[in-house]
Design an enzyme around this catalytic site. Structure first.
Site, PDB file in Angstrom:
ATOM      1  NE  ARG A 219       8.706  -7.575  42.610  1.00  0.00           N
ATOM      2  CZ  ARG A 219       9.373  -7.116  43.279  1.00  0.00           C
ATOM      3  NH1 ARG A 219       9.680  -5.996  42.307  1.00  0.00           N
ATOM      4  NH2 ARG A 219       9.623  -7.062  44.715  1.00  0.00           N
TER       5      ARG A 219
ATOM      6  CE  LYS B   8      24.540   0.637  60.048  1.00  0.00           C
ATOM      7  NZ  LYS B   8      24.300   1.822  59.810  1.00  0.00           N
TER       8      LYS B   8
ATOM      9  N   GLY C 179      14.630  -9.281  51.172  1.00  0.00           N
ATOM     10  CA  GLY C 179      15.100 -10.310  51.251  1.00  0.00           C
ATOM     11  C   GLY C 179      16.080 -11.457  51.032  1.00  0.00           C
TER      12      GLY C 179
ATOM     13  N   GLY D  20       9.595  -3.513  52.129  1.00  0.00           N
ATOM     14  CA  GLY D  20       9.469  -2.624  52.532  1.00  0.00           C
ATOM     15  C   GLY D  20       7.768  -2.934  53.524  1.00  0.00           C
TER      16      GLY D  20
END
Length: 420
Positions: free
Chosen positions: A64, A221, A374, A397
């Site tokens: 980063r 999920k 990720g 996110g």
């Protein structure tokens, strides 16, 4: 999407002599500090990284920081007075702790740029920086009101600069003082090269895609990605599901999955996604074969079975070779591919073939591809296809929220400011 680009301002000479405030994403993984950082308090403190603390070996991965350099160099080359800040970790606002300091980031940034990068703390009241200079402002989440987008704090930040540059896609889904509020009140607000590239890639993949549009959504999920699945079901031509999500869809299709991870209480939701796709003449491909094991272990014996022959004590840990081949052909014929998640337990060699074949097909496809998440990035790195993926999103996110169909706060405010 219409927004102002920092690159354009620099090319037009509009950044020369201006105070430029860059919000970057420098939230890198670190080891704990071994010595205390300099004490906080009083007026703005200008520190030289290394004076009073030991930074050696603290940063464990600097991607980063490296990714932030093009924007910093762009601003410096344009003759701007440059301030850059970022969050780091999850500090408590107003309570400085050594592990919250960006000091190690300043040290590494200085090494990469080949110039001194002073660290400034207590900076909201004013920063002394001249054209051609670069300073790093201490962890922005230490400022009270940052997370809740305090108007008072945002106005103070905006007063520090002539141009605000948002270049942190990883925070684009958060409306905080250093990402949203400052963009409201700064004289000029624009997107840095990293954020602009994300906005361009997302627009190409989802707003005006070349068809067929194929999305791969995998994970443990359905519940965590239900809104993503529903949003994509209304847009894509094929929706490939993998991992525990695929198991739930197999149950919804009337197949047995043994003791595999699934969410039986969400079968109705899975069927609804299948029905949405069918109504549009699209499909959710259900595996025709799978790779099973009796235990979840790297050395567990892998057995390829027809999807209709899964035993009660089987664990489904990957799609089978026939399914992988079928999906690969669909991906190679795609016009646009969106990839979020490996389709099996690719960390175990015996159960990596499905994800490996998916990755290979994406690499060989002429489609524009965008990948994020990720585990997806780990798979891309494992199979060495970084150069063959059209765009790799580092947003986490933020990337998922885009797939959900949400308009990210950063996109909204920059587009609004561009309209004037």
């Amino acid at each position: 999407m219409n927004f102002l680009r920092f690159e354009t301002l620099c090319e037009q000479g509009k950044a020369r002599g201006q105070r430029v405030f860059i919000r970057a994403d420098l939230n890198v993984p670190m080891l704990p500090p071994t010595l205390r950082c300099p004490p906080e308090g009083g007026a703005a403190v200008l520190g030289r990284p290394g004076d009073g603390w030991d930074d050696a070996g603290r940063i464990t991965e600097d991607t980063r920081i490296r990714a932030s350099l093009p924007c910093l160099r762009m601003a410096l080359d344009a003759g701007a007075a440059v301030m850059v800040t970022s969050h780091l970790g999850r500090p408590t606002e107003g309570e400085f702790k050594p592990e919250d300091s960006l000091a190690p980031v300043a040290l590494r940034m200085a090494e990469l740029l080949g110039r001194e990068v002073p660290l400034v703390s207590n900076w909201t009241g004013g920063v002394n920086v001249a054209p051609g200079q670069l300073v790093l402002l201490e962890n922005c989440r230490l400022n009270k009101g940052e997370k809740k987008n305090s108007e008072e704090l945002a106005r103070k930040m905006a007063a520090l600069c002539d141009i605000f540059v948002h270049d942190a896609f990883g925070t684009a889904h958060r409306a905080e003082a250093s990402t949203y509020g400052i963009a409201q009140y700064a004289q000029t607000a624009c997107a840095g090269p990293l954020l602009a590239a994300e906005m361009d890639a997302i627009g190409q993949a989802l707003q005006a895609p070349k068809r067929p549009l194929v999305a791969i959504v995998a994970g443990s999920k359905v519940s965590t990605k239900l809104t993503i699945l529903k949003s994509l079901a209304a847009k894509v031509d094929q929706l490939i599901v993998g991992g525990g999500i695929a198991n739930t869809f197999m149950l919804a299709a009337g197949l047995k999955i043994g003791k595999s991870l699934a969410e039986p209480d969400l079968l109705g939701e899975a069927r609804a996604v299948i029905d949405i796709m069918k109504a549009r003449g699209a499909e959710v491909p259900i595996p025709v074969d799978v790779v099973t094991a009796k235990e979840f272990r790297a050395d567990a014996k892998a057995t390829v079975k027809r999807a209709s022959e899964v035993a009660d004590d089987d664990l489904i840990l990957d799609i089978g070779p026939e399914t992988a081949k079928k999906l690969a052909l669909q991906l190679k014929a795609a016009g646009t591919i969106v990839w979020n998640g490996p389709v099996g337990v690719f960390e175990f060699a015996a159960f990596e073939n499905g994800t490996k074949e998916i990755a290979k097909a994406i690499a060989e496809s002429s489609a524009f591809s965008i990948a994020g998440g990720g585990d997806t990035l780990a798979a891309i790195a494992k199979y060495g296809i970084e150069q063959q993926v059209g765009y790799i999103s580092t947003g986490g996110g933020a990337f998922l929220e885009v797939l959900e169909g949400k308009t990210l706060p950063a996109f909204e405010i920059l587009a609004r400011r561009a309209r004037g």
